[in-house]
Design a protein around this motif. Structure first.
Motif, PDB file in Angstrom:
ATOM      1  N   PHE A   1       1.148 -20.709 -43.902  1.00 13.32           N
ATOM      2  CA  PHE A   1       1.035 -19.955 -45.160  1.00 13.32           C
ATOM      3  C   PHE A   1       1.496 -18.510 -44.970  1.00 13.32           C
ATOM      4  N   GLN A   2       1.198 -17.960 -43.794  1.00 11.60           N
ATOM      5  CA  GLN A   2       1.643 -16.574 -43.555  1.00 11.60           C
ATOM      6  C   GLN A   2       3.170 -16.493 -43.606  1.00 11.60           C
ATOM      7  N   LYS A   3       3.838 -17.513 -43.013  1.00 10.78           N
ATOM      8  CA  LYS A   3       5.310 -17.535 -43.038  1.00 10.78           C
ATOM      9  C   LYS A   3       5.814 -17.692 -44.475  1.00 10.78           C
ATOM     10  N   LEU A   4       5.122 -18.556 -45.230  1.00  6.29           N
ATOM     11  CA  LEU A   4       5.498 -18.769 -46.628  1.00  6.29           C
ATOM     12  C   LEU A   4       5.402 -17.451 -47.409  1.00  6.29           C
ATOM     13  N   TYR A   5       4.349 -16.699 -47.142  1.00  7.66           N
ATOM     14  CA  TYR A   5       4.172 -15.408 -47.813  1.00  7.66           C
ATOM     15  C   TYR A   5       5.239 -14.405 -47.365  1.00  7.66           C
ATOM     16  N   GLU A   6       5.512 -14.407 -46.056  1.00 13.09           N
ATOM     17  CA  GLU A   6       6.542 -13.490 -45.563  1.00 13.09           C
ATOM     18  C   GLU A   6       7.868 -13.762 -46.257  1.00 13.09           C
TER      19      GLU A   6
ATOM     20  N   ARG B   1      -1.102 -11.850 -57.745  1.00 17.26           N
ATOM     21  CA  ARG B   1      -1.030 -12.972 -58.685  1.00 17.26           C
ATOM     22  C   ARG B   1       0.428 -13.312 -58.997  1.00 17.26           C
ATOM     23  N   ASP B   2       1.190 -12.285 -59.361  1.00 15.34           N
ATOM     24  CA  ASP B   2       2.596 -12.512 -59.709  1.00 15.34           C
ATOM     25  C   ASP B   2       3.347 -13.153 -58.545  1.00 15.34           C
ATOM     26  N   SER B   3       3.056 -12.673 -57.344  1.00 16.12           N
ATOM     27  CA  SER B   3       3.766 -13.176 -56.173  1.00 16.12           C
ATOM     28  C   SER B   3       3.444 -14.643 -55.907  1.00 16.12           C
TER      29      SER B   3
ATOM     30  N   GLU C   1      -0.377  -6.051 -47.623  1.00 15.64           N
ATOM     31  CA  GLU C   1      -0.526  -4.877 -48.488  1.00 15.64           C
ATOM     32  C   GLU C   1      -0.566  -5.289 -49.957  1.00 15.64           C
ATOM     33  N   ILE C   2       0.370  -6.202 -50.327  1.00 18.31           N
ATOM     34  CA  ILE C   2       0.415  -6.718 -51.712  1.00 18.31           C
ATOM     35  C   ILE C   2      -0.940  -7.329 -52.087  1.00 18.31           C
TER      36      ILE C   2
END
Ligand SMILES: *Cc1c(COP(=O)(O)O)cnc(C)c1O
Length: 735
Positions: free
Chosen positions: A444-449, A467-469, A458-459
């Protein structure tokens, strides 16, 4: 996965023998493996637990030798000691690897080089001093038992990430907390491991002349010495006191032997080392905290030491003057919602454990000392409680969720006879949170990156942007990421069960073929928690027929993974566990339900990241907060939980499921409540959870489920992160 041979287990008696025969106790703490020059930073990285919450760093070790990495409990120190020279030189010749290592090392050095923030009176000269009896930083530092320790570990990690000046004080338990094994008949057995047999990333705490620092605390009619070890948690220093010194009497060396082991007397002397020894250590280190945080009552004796210090320096003053000064410096967090969950000690025990000199220095009588720990100081029969002591001698007390704040105000109203209503009791709340980089799966961290950017943490602090992201990430990608984690969990389950069957552990999970155990397409429900009465492990078993019908369903089956430890002295809990282990021979239960032994941080990580649903059925209102469900939500799992603790604040109708109704509590008797909650649980499982999980759209995606997952990710990740918790502590409590 931990692979521990049976020989390395020790019981309580042999622990004493080990210390007795030990001669050159840990003179190898600075041993250093000669590494190829371009890999030398691996050694430095291994000395700071920062690596443990950076997915890239764990990968740097795993890549060298994944099997060895798992065998040594992911302990970089042990790993580097044992890895073969050939593997090291192969890696040293792998340019891509060396480049990755260099890259992480720069990030690490940059992280450490930032000067700490100054927040009001809190600065690196006057930091927050955080006291806790246990810390769950990483599996390879086995000085925690469960929720309290993990929370403390997450607190330190967020303080580090947010660069908040904080030092932490704890105890190093040579034999840690018990490890759980389940015998053939389903009965829990407990064993201990010698933590120092391996190498921990701890450095001895020394003075200016390079000599070890000792503090002395009077107990058992003599001075007991404690030395200290330093663990680096990113930018945070965690000092761990240790009485295992040759110059101490044999029994005193075991004071810091076992976490929550021994008798009530052991607890008192442990808590004296933590509270009183902890303050003395800070003085030796010339640290003058601006605030002392008592995380749970175990460290509450520290308030007495602060009062003693004050009176030593201000001879004209009396104890009540000292209390005013001490209260200004101390804050307290309570973690249990039941009176029995708070440490209390017989008056005779406290009298025996506090020598006359100490009491005289406080300028009070023994009876007055005992009164400090009583809800009613006049009641001579009442036991001495660490919570009343903490509430009296701190300027702020808080519970760990909004509901728990309310429950605590009711629970401690009796300490404030002048108050007519619990709403006037000065106990507030800060809801617990969990450390996102520790608990969110690397996938999930990679997906977010990829979708949000390298600064996704930070987001995360801005709820609208977050939410938007998340909304922008496609359903297919979310589902794919989750399915990968679910496969990982299943292979972990199979391997654990397989190694249990093949002799590394023996257990009752005797499935014919572990390779068919569990199915990644089947709805998977996780239930892992301490086996304590209020957690109601048996609620799910209320109607076995109905449960097995869910498990055996041909089209839409359900599978369960369980884990958790019973208190060694709790026979009822052990019987409950035994019943669970011997259930349902005639159904698919054996293939679709497993119990994973020895629930710890590593097991927790696989579970919270891989399950579809996390079940929690505490008897309301006894779950102070609960944090495991928060970890699940951050990985897109859905909570199916009684509305209690944190879930009252988290649940929004879409981001998970609620069991029972919120307002039917307190009055009804336990049996009625249990029956109603069980009925509600089955109904929601049958009618909502199973239905939503198996309903696929034209692309084969469970669209309704994914909508819920996204809702969980959007709403729960920011709200229940430990960064948010630290911010609350700063704004509401510390400043
Ligand atoms: C998070 C965690 C806990 C606390 O979970 P609860 O929800 O409070 O039961 C306990 N043990 C481990 C190993 C954990 O990771």
């Amino acid at each position: 996965m931990k692979e521990v041979s049976n020989e390395s287990f020790i019981d309580m008696q042999s622990a004493a023998a080990i210390l007795q025969t030990e001669q050159n106790f840990r003179d190898d703490f600075n041993s250093k493996r000669n590494l190829p020059e371009n890999l030398e930073s691996l050694d430095r990285i291994g000395w700071n637990y920062f690596w443990s919450w950076s997915a890239d760093a764990a990968q740097l070790f795993r890549e060298i030798d994944s099997r060895l990495w798992e065998q040594c409990e992911q302990n970089p120190r042990v790993f580097l000691k044992n890895v073969s020279g050939l593997r090291l030189w192969q890696m040293a010749n792998d340019h891509e690897y060396v480049e990755k290592l260099h890259c992480f090392n720069s990030k690490f050095e940059n992280y450490l080089s930032q000067p700490p923030n100054v927040i009001g009176r809190i600065s690196s000269k006057q930091p927050i001093a955080y006291f806790c009896a246990e810390y769950g930083v990483h599996n390879s530092l086995p000085i925690y038992s469960g929720g309290l320790g993990i929370l403390a570990g997450d607190h330190l990690k967020s303080a580090s990430d947010m660069n908040i000046p904080l030092v932490a004080i704890g105890l190093i338990y040579r034999f840690g907390y018990f490890r759980q094994k389940i015998a053939h008949d389903g009965w829990q057995e407990e064993k201990y491991l010698d933590s120092f047999a391996g190498e921990l990333a701890l450095k001895p705490v020394l003075d200016e002349n390079g000599e070890r620092i000792f503090v002395m605390v009077h107990m058992r009619g003599r001075e007991v010495f404690a030395q200290a070890w330093l663990a680096k948690i990113g930018r945070i220093s965690l000092y761990l006191l240790d009485t295992n010194l040759e110059k101490n009497e044999e029994v005193d060396r075991l004071i810091t032997g076992h976490l929550y082991g021994g008798t009530a007397e052991t607890r008192v002397v442990q808590e004296k080392v933590l509270g009183i020894g902890g303050v003395r250590l800070l003085r030796r280190l010339k640290i003058e905290p601006s605030v002392y945080h008592l995380n749970e009552g175990h460290s509450a004796f520290l308030t007495l030491e602060l009062a003693r210090e004050f009176l030593e320096q201000n001879e004209a003053e009396n104890f009540s003057d000292a209390v005013k000064v001490v209260r200004q410096k101390c804050v307290f967090t309570t973690h249990t919602p039941v009176a029995a969950g708070n440490d209390t000690f017989a008056p005779e025990l406290i009298e025996a454990c506090f020598d006359e000199n100490f009491v005289n220095a406080l300028k009070i009588s023994k009876e007055e000392l005992l009164g400090l720990g009583r809800t009613n100081p006049e009641n001579k029969t009442e036991w001495f409680g660490m919570t009343p002591l903490a509430i009296r001698l701190t300027r702020s007390a808080n519970g760990v969720s909004e509901k728990h704040g309310e429950v605590s105000r009711q629970l401690w109203l009796k300490m404030f006879p002048e108050k007519t209503s619990s709403t006037e009791v000065p106990i507030s709340f800060v809801t617990n949170g969990v450390h996102a980089p520790t608990w969110i799966a690397p996938g999930f961290q990679k997906l977010y990156e990829k979708n949000i950017g390298a600064d996704w943490t930070e987001i995360l602090k801005d709820e609208t942007k977050w939410r938007d992201s998340i909304e922008k990430i496609s359903d297919a990608e979310i589902w794919k990421t989750h399915k990968l984690l679910k496969h990982l969990l299943i292979s972990f389950i199979r391997q654990r069960v397989y190694s249990a069957q093949t002799g590394l552990h023996d257990t009752i999970n005797e499935n014919e073929d572990t390779r068919t155990l569990f199915d990644a397409d089947v709805l998977t429900i996780g239930f892992a928690r301490r086996i304590a009465a209020y957690k109601r492990w048996n609620l799910l078993m209320t109607d076995l027929e109905r449960l097995l019908k869910l498990v055996d369903d041909a089209e839409r089956p359900v599978q369960f993974v369980f884990a958790g430890k019973a208190h060694p002295q709790d026979r009822t809990a052990k019987e409950l566990l035994q019943n669970l282990m011997t259930l349902g021979n005639t159904s698919n239960w054996q293939k679709r339900a497993v119990f994973i032994e020895d629930y710890d941080q590593e097991v927790a990580r696989y579970l919270v990241q891989g399950v579809d649903v996390w079940l929690n059925v505490p008897r309301r209102p006894l779950e102070a907060s609960g944090t495991s469900g928060q970890k699940v939500a951050m990985n897109g799992g859905l909570n199916l939980s009684i509305l209690d603790g944190w879930w009252i604040e988290g649940y929004n109708g879409e981001n998970g499921f609620s069991i029972g109704t919120p307002d039917d509590e307190e009055s009804a008797d336990e049996k009625t409540v249990d029956a109603e909650d069980a009925e509600s649980l089955y109904q929601i499982l049958e009618e909502v959870v199973v239905r939503d999980y198996y309903e696929k759209n034209a692309d084969g995606l469970p669209w309704k489920w994914i909508r819920r997952m996204k809702s969980a990710l959007v709403t729960l990740t920011p709200q229940f992160s430990s960064d948010r918790m630290l911010k609350d502590y700063l704004e509401k409590i510390y400043i």
